[in-house]
Design an enzyme around this catalytic site. Structure first.
Site, PDB file in Angstrom:
ATOM      1  N   GLU A 147       0.596  -3.937   0.331  1.00 52.08           N
ATOM      2  CA  GLU A 147       0.613  -5.188   1.094  1.00 52.08           C
ATOM      3  C   GLU A 147       1.220  -6.360   0.323  1.00 52.08           C
ATOM      4  O   GLU A 147       0.514  -7.335  -0.004  1.00 52.08           O
ATOM      5  CB  GLU A 147      -0.806  -5.540   1.555  1.00 52.08           C
ATOM      6  CG  GLU A 147      -1.439  -4.488   2.433  1.00 52.08           C
ATOM      7  CD  GLU A 147      -2.757  -4.935   3.075  1.00 52.08           C
ATOM      8  OE1 GLU A 147      -3.205  -6.056   2.791  1.00 52.08           O
ATOM      9  OE2 GLU A 147      -3.321  -4.166   3.870  1.00 52.08           O
ATOM     10  N   GLU A 171      -4.366   2.633   5.148  1.00 51.66           N
ATOM     11  CA  GLU A 171      -5.637   1.910   5.323  1.00 51.66           C
ATOM     12  C   GLU A 171      -5.892   1.646   6.793  1.00 51.66           C
ATOM     13  O   GLU A 171      -4.981   1.257   7.526  1.00 51.66           O
ATOM     14  CB  GLU A 171      -5.634   0.527   4.635  1.00 51.66           C
ATOM     15  CG  GLU A 171      -5.805   0.549   3.147  1.00 51.66           C
ATOM     16  CD  GLU A 171      -5.817  -0.841   2.531  1.00 51.66           C
ATOM     17  OE1 GLU A 171      -6.275  -1.805   3.190  1.00 51.66           O
ATOM     18  OE2 GLU A 171      -5.352  -0.957   1.387  1.00 51.66           O
TER      19      GLU A 171
HETATM   20  C1  FCB Z   1      -6.428  -4.948   3.033  1.00 57.54           C
HETATM   21  C2  FCB Z   1      -6.439  -4.702   1.529  1.00 57.54           C
HETATM   22  C3  FCB Z   1      -7.678  -4.019   1.028  1.00 57.54           C
HETATM   23  C4  FCB Z   1      -8.918  -4.486   1.754  1.00 57.54           C
HETATM   24  C5  FCB Z   1      -8.730  -4.435   3.245  1.00 57.54           C
HETATM   25  C6  FCB Z   1      -9.941  -4.836   4.028  1.00 57.54           C
HETATM   26  O1  FCB Z   1      -5.643  -6.068   3.303  1.00 57.54           O
HETATM   27  O2  FCB Z   1      -5.327  -3.920   1.152  1.00 57.54           O
HETATM   28  O3  FCB Z   1      -7.757  -4.181  -0.349  1.00 57.54           O
HETATM   29  O4  FCB Z   1      -9.253  -5.738   1.311  1.00 57.54           O
HETATM   30  O5  FCB Z   1      -7.643  -5.254   3.609  1.00 57.54           O
END
Ligand code: FCB
Length: 474
Positions: free
Chosen positions: A179, A375
């Site tokens: 990110e 994620e």
């Molecule tokens: C993302 C991040 C991770 C965590 C999630 C909830 O943006 O990559 O580290 O904080 O959100």
């Protein structure tokens, strides 16, 4: 990929197919959020150590000094993953453990931790997926400008090569950055994340240097050791919709789409910034920081894209173009509207179909691109019940809904190879501290006791069957 047998099943059943054979079922974490052991074995300071120790930056004054103590408890955590039946684990390497000051020879004691971790995963048949940068920049590099300084990109490539040299014979999946949107725009624009710089035009420079870091790291990773590896980068995507067909709203959606989604993906995939992105950057901070040849470097071919997804955006124009700190350089006037959907505990709207929309859009823009969901998950205000368990039905429903969306995307032709649930453990949720719980395993931060939540058991079942239950969870 679907084998013939799966294809037959697809025809017989009108609903989406089971997940492809070999689909990776994993969980994700990151170094600063779980490791603790802030001073162990020659680790240097990161920008997150500095930031968290600065009063007023993190809720509750929380820091990652101890976190979930994973540095010492990793055998227990790996055993837990194995008992749940998970097949893959995405974790990040802490750069200041490998180079305390961000350059120079690698610290073998720091690398040894990751060697031990990888070995214990492999012993249990769990595939490691390494992320090289999940926001914990060595403070020494920040002292020289951090991501505002072009040299940081070269330092990153050197560090990436050192980690590959140490782990390359055992790790197949490599992700350069996690990110970069957050690293650049929250870190250098709004200042809500480390290093806390509030310079929206400068944050576009930081974004470019992060992209350059990625582009330089790809060949450095391939060259550092023999053997086949797969390299990707992880971006956080949000489908963006406009409040109306009004040109001001459409323009707002276009600018947010540039800043959130396209400014990273397009140059990586096209080896150039499309004209509308360049025009936006030109308007906000000029393009003097983009040197000749940079775009070709940024476009080094990758093997997969890591997709992080939490929610979607609905936007309108016509807000006040305030000048202050902001994570939206050149789009401070945009208004973010609620769609009235239910929220998770961190205030993000639950929009499972948005994940399908996003995956299909990426596949339309870049047909055939192999993807991993690196994620997806939800914060809920979990409590340990009198029966000693954590009944997090809301998280089960969230993950179930999103996995159904992934299944639909796969059925419509998107090449998704795996899903990593965020997160294995409750952890340090950046500026929110320990108040927001994303884990499928509950952590008592006083005793470090781990309790697998109901969602962990449910998710383990999905992984073992390589399929969702017939009944959708609510
Ligand atoms: C993302 C991040 C991770 C965590 C999630 C909830 O943006 O990559 O580290 O904080 O959100």
């Amino acid at each position: 990929m679907q084998d013939e047998q799966t294809a037959v099943v697809t025809e017989a059943a009108p609903q989406a197919a089971a997940f492809p054979t070999g689909f990776l079922w994993g969980v994700a974490t990151s170094a600063y959020q779980i490791e603790g052991a802030a001073d162990a074995d020659g680790r240097g300071q990161s920008i997150w150590d500095t930031f968290a120790h600065t009063p007023g930056r993190v809720a509750g004054g929380d820091t990652g000094d101890v976190a979930a103590d994973h540095y010492h408890r990793y055998p227990e955590d790996v055993a837990l993953m194995s008992e749940l039946g998970l097949g893959a684990y995405r974790f990040s390497v802490s750069w200041p453990r490998i180079q305390a000051d961000g350059s120079g020879p690698a610290n073998q004691r720091g690398l040894d931790f990751y060697r031990r971790l990888v070995d214990s995963l492999l012993e249990r048949g769990i595939e490691p997926a390494v992320t090289l940068y999940h926001w914990d920049l060595p403070q020494a590099l920040q002292d020289r400008g951090g991501w505002l300084d072009r040299d940081t990109a070269y330092r990153f490539a050197e560090y990436a090569g050192a980690v590959r040299e140490a782990l390359g014979d055992r790790v197949r999946l490599w992700t350069t950055l996690n990110e970069p949107w957050c690293a650049a725009f929250l870190g250098y624009g709004e200042g809500k994340h480390a290093p806390g710089v509030q310079d929206p035009p400068g944050s576009l420079v930081a974004a470019h240097h992060l992209l350059l870091a990625h582009g330089l790291a790809v060949p450095a990773l391939r060259a550092a050791a023999p053997g086949e590896i797969e390299i990707g980068t992880t971006l956080n995507f949000y489908p963006v919709s406009a409040a109306s067909e009004d040109p001001a709203d459409l323009d707002a959606a276009h600018r947010i789409d540039i800043l959130q989604n396209r400014i990273f993906l397009d140059p990586v995939m096209q080896a150039r910034y499309p004209a509308d992105i360049l025009a936006h950057v030109e308007r906000v901070c000029g393009t003097g920081h983009i040197q000749q040849g940079d775009e070709a470097l940024i476009g080094a071919p990758i093997d997969f894209l890591g997709v992080n997804y939490y929610t979607s955006y609905h936007v309108a124009g016509g807000g006040e173009a305030a000048d202050g700190p902001s994570c939206w350089p050149g789009a401070q006037d945009v208004r973010f509207l609620s769609c009235g959907r239910p929220l998770t505990d961190i205030g993000w709207e639950i929009d499972a179909q948005g994940l399908r929309t996003q995956l299909e859009r990426i596949n339309r823009d870049y047909p055939g691109l192999k993807m991993l969901i690196t994620e997806n998950g939800a914060a809920f205000d979990d409590v340990v019940s009198p029966d000693g368990k954590v009944h997090d039905q809301a998280r089960i429903a969230y993950v179930d809904g999103h996995l159904r969306a992934v299944q639909q995307a796969i059925a419509s032709g998107v090449d998704v190879r795996g899903y990593f649930l965020w997160s294995l453990l409750d952890n340090f949720e950046w500026a929110e501290g320990y108040a927001k719980r994303f884990g499928i395993v509950h952590v008592d931060f006083d005793t470090q006791l781990r309790i697998p939540k109901d969602s962990a058991l449910w998710y383990g079942g999905v992984a073992l069957r390589n399929d969702l239950p017939a009944e959708q969870a609510i």
